[in-house]
Design an enzyme around this catalytic site. Structure first.
Site, PDB file in Angstrom:
ATOM      1  N   SER A 124      21.297   8.389  29.340  1.00 27.58           N
ATOM      2  CA  SER A 124      22.557   8.892  28.783  1.00 27.58           C
ATOM      3  C   SER A 124      23.054  10.114  29.515  1.00 27.58           C
ATOM      4  O   SER A 124      22.318  10.782  30.237  1.00 27.58           O
ATOM      5  CB  SER A 124      22.379   9.228  27.308  1.00 27.58           C
ATOM      6  OG  SER A 124      21.976  10.570  27.175  1.00 27.58           O
ATOM      7  N   LYS A 125      24.337  10.361  29.318  1.00 22.17           N
ATOM      8  CA  LYS A 125      24.937  11.518  29.981  1.00 22.17           C
ATOM      9  C   LYS A 125      24.337  12.806  29.449  1.00 22.17           C
ATOM     10  O   LYS A 125      24.391  13.839  30.095  1.00 22.17           O
ATOM     11  CB  LYS A 125      26.454  11.558  29.748  1.00 22.17           C
ATOM     12  CG  LYS A 125      27.163  10.273  30.028  1.00 22.17           C
ATOM     13  CD  LYS A 125      27.379   9.447  28.749  1.00 22.17           C
ATOM     14  CE  LYS A 125      26.783   8.067  28.916  1.00 22.17           C
ATOM     15  NZ  LYS A 125      26.418   7.339  27.715  1.00 22.17           N
ATOM     16  N   ARG A 126      23.740  12.718  28.291  1.00 20.82           N
ATOM     17  CA  ARG A 126      23.125  13.911  27.696  1.00 20.82           C
ATOM     18  C   ARG A 126      21.840  14.274  28.424  1.00 20.82           C
ATOM     19  O   ARG A 126      21.400  15.402  28.399  1.00 20.82           O
ATOM     20  CB  ARG A 126      22.809  13.662  26.216  1.00 20.82           C
ATOM     21  CG  ARG A 126      23.964  13.129  25.420  1.00 20.82           C
ATOM     22  CD  ARG A 126      24.880  14.219  24.907  1.00 20.82           C
ATOM     23  NE  ARG A 126      26.161  13.672  24.522  1.00 20.82           N
ATOM     24  CZ  ARG A 126      27.246  13.677  25.293  1.00 20.82           C
ATOM     25  NH1 ARG A 126      27.204  14.200  26.493  1.00 20.82           N
ATOM     26  NH2 ARG A 126      28.377  13.136  24.882  1.00 20.82           N
ATOM     27  N   ASN A 127      21.215  13.278  29.012  1.00 23.63           N
ATOM     28  CA  ASN A 127      19.956  13.517  29.693  1.00 23.63           C
ATOM     29  C   ASN A 127      20.200  14.226  31.029  1.00 23.63           C
ATOM     30  O   ASN A 127      20.935  13.725  31.862  1.00 23.63           O
ATOM     31  CB  ASN A 127      19.265  12.170  29.933  1.00 23.63           C
ATOM     32  CG  ASN A 127      17.838  12.343  30.390  1.00 23.63           C
ATOM     33  OD1 ASN A 127      17.551  13.207  31.220  1.00 23.63           O
ATOM     34  ND2 ASN A 127      16.940  11.560  29.871  1.00 23.63           N
TER      35      ASN A 127
END
Length: 503
Positions: free
Chosen positions: A268-271
């Site tokens: 994910s973009k959060r990672n």
RNA sequence: GGCCCCAUCGUUUAGCGGCCUAGGACGCUGCCCUCUCACGGCAGUAGCGCGGGUUCAAAUCCCGCUGGGGUCACCA
């Protein structure tokens, strides 16, 4: 509701036209870059054309900053494009936000030919209709407005409603041959008539992406697997566009495997691992990152995984892309990167280290930052750092810092033996009186004291000193590092280590 | 839930019917090199999800199951 009659292109060689068409939201994701890489490699291998287009149709999410990052990313990596942003080409403009008229024209033609129809029902009403009809609400739209009467239409308009525009989906199975997965068939009825244009006339991605691909003559669409299920819809749209003369053919599709993160989820973009620039900041060089990204779904040979971009462009084949999802493995990525760093010449390496030293504030015009500003120091330090560099900038920064404060790596702390402080303390005492602080002399002194007199194993003797000096488990040669740092700094770091709480 | 995709060591990948007692890489372990870590060299560890077929022969083909993932927006 015409059946699919449009031909699929069989373009090869220099007729190939592929594109990279990100939407500028957020910072560049490694999965996105992998897609860019594969498109680029396919174009270069075939001698075709690589087009870079921007899909900024959602003003609320798109940002100029993100757009600039995308351009910067491709430039940094050396993925050059033949048509598109900045370089121009025969299908300008290459930003969808500037192509409004193009879409309105296509919409008019599609509407006139009866492929699009007006839909006044909103989401709540569609749900209610399904519930009332005993249909699963998850089935979505029921195509009930295909044959709206004039009076019904007038009533909606009288209510002040504006219609969305939906595409008539033919009642037939839709098949295509995926370049990486082979034959794929979606049974008829897999999806309802879908919206291409918002009430008010705003075209959606579902329209503009295929429209631009058709207009730009894209022959091969290589994209993420997440778009796989929208492919049959796009084929239907292509067919309609073929009917009105906007599309000349249906492109070939190839769906690249997902890039996974921890667990079984898409990275994910959060990672943080998904952030291209974070890898750059950590010291990845383009060669290493590109090589690793290529390995996410493709391999150059059975017994080899270090290769250059040049080699990739000579042997890339979309048909040999592995359909399995690939996990982003930071350790493997680091290993690939360090292999590429070792392939660099010392001079090249030194140049690449520079930006890292600059951003760490180690190279400035400030006369007090004398050590890093000293060319001789810098040359020696970067050369020494090169041998063991896992990532560029990592070691050189340590050797050129003027600070006695060291950041300790967790793994380094854990590697310390029980008596680490005693060892360092003994080392400190024997180094203090040293006149000649050269590597040889340092080594002789430490060896006489720690290895011979105290009878410590070299591993136990030098490990703690290394950690105290650098905060790391793996460093450039220890004695030379101390020489580069100089006596004051070296002793300062040893002293700082002694008063630092361990564990 | 409908539809679609995927399934080989911990991870990644080779394998596209016999060359497989399944190969490489990363990781991990041990040894060597070096009066140090790393680099390099050597060795080891570990895998075809399950069940049916087809075939003289299946990791490889077919079917089913199981498991995982994606997608079903007036986001892209």
């Amino acid at each position: 509701m015409d059946l699919i009659t449009a031909p699929t292109t069989n373009a090869t060689g220099n007729e190939v036209r592929v594109r990279f068409c990100p939407s500028p939201t957020g910072t560049p994701h490694v999965g996105l870059i992998r897609t860019a890489l594969f498109n680029w490699a396919y174009a270069r291998k075939t001698g075709g054309t690589f087009i870079f287009r921007i899909e900024d149709t959602d003003a609320s999410r798109d940002s100029e900053e993100s757009y600039e990052q995308l351009v910067e990313a491709l430039r940094w990596l050396g993925l050059d494009w033949d048509e598109g942003i900045d370089v121009g080409g025969p299908h300008e403009p290459y930003r969808q936000s500037q192509r409004g008229e193009v879409y309105q024209d296509v919409i008019q033609k599609l509407k006139a030919a009866g492929h699009l129809y007006e839909s006044y029902l909103n989401a709540d009403e569609i749900k209610e209709r399904n519930l009332a009809a005993g249909r699963d609400p998850q089935m979505g739209y029921d195509n009930s407005e295909r044959e709206l009467s004039d009076s019904e239409r007038e009533r909606y308009i009288a209510e002040g409603r504006e219609p969305a525009l939906r595409l008539r989906v033919p009642d037939q199975d839709i098949s295509f041959t995926d370049l990486v997965r082979g034959e794929i068939t979606f049974p008829k009825g897999s999806f309802p008539d879908f919206v291409l244009v918002r009430p008010g006339g705003q075209p959606l991605y579902t329209l503009v992406n295929p429209v631009d691909d058709a207009l730009m003559g894209i022959t091969h669409v290589l994209r993420g697997e997440d778009l796989l299920s929208s492919t049959p819809r796009q084929i239907v749209l292509y067919n309609a566009m073929y009917d009105i003369g906007v599309a000349k053919f249906i492109p070939q599709f190839g769906h690249l495997p997902f890039v996974m993160g921890e667990g079984n989820k898409k990275l994910s973009k959060r990672n943080p691992e998904s952030n291209l620039f974070l890898h750059r900041d950590r010291g990845f060089i383009p060669e290493g990152l590109l090589n690793y990204l290529a390995l996410l779904g493709w391999s150059i040979a059975a017994d080899r995984d270090i290769f250059t971009l040049e080699e990739m462009k000579q042997s890339f084949a979309i048909g040999s892309v592995n359909p399995n999802p690939a996990r982003f493995d930071q350790k493997k990525a680091d290993a690939i990167n360090s292999a590429h760093i070792r392939l660099l010449s010392d001079a090249d390496f030194a140049n690449r280290v520079l930006p890292y030293l600059q951003s760490a504030g180690l190279i400035t015009s400030d006369p007090t930052a004398k050590r890093a500003g000293n060319h001789q120091h810098r040359r020696t330090a970067t050369k020494r750092a090169h041998d063991r560099a896992l990532r560029v900038g990592w070691h050189a920064r340590l050797l050129l810092s003027d600070s006695a404060e060291v950041e300790f790596e967790q793994a380094a702390i854990e590697s310390l033996p029980e008596n680490a402080k005693e060892v360092v303390s003994a080392a400190l005492e024997v180094l203090k009186p040293l006149q000649d602080f050269g590597a040889q002399s340092i080594q002789a002194a430490l060896n006489a004291e720690l290895v011979e007199r105290l009878e410590l194993k070299p591993r136990i003797a030098f490990g703690p000193v290394r950690v105290a000096i650098s905060g790391r488990r793996v460093t450039p040669p220890l004695f030379e590092s101390m020489e580069i740092l100089g006596k004051d700094l070296s002793l300062g770091r040893l002293e700082a280590f002694l008063i630092r709480p361990l564990r």
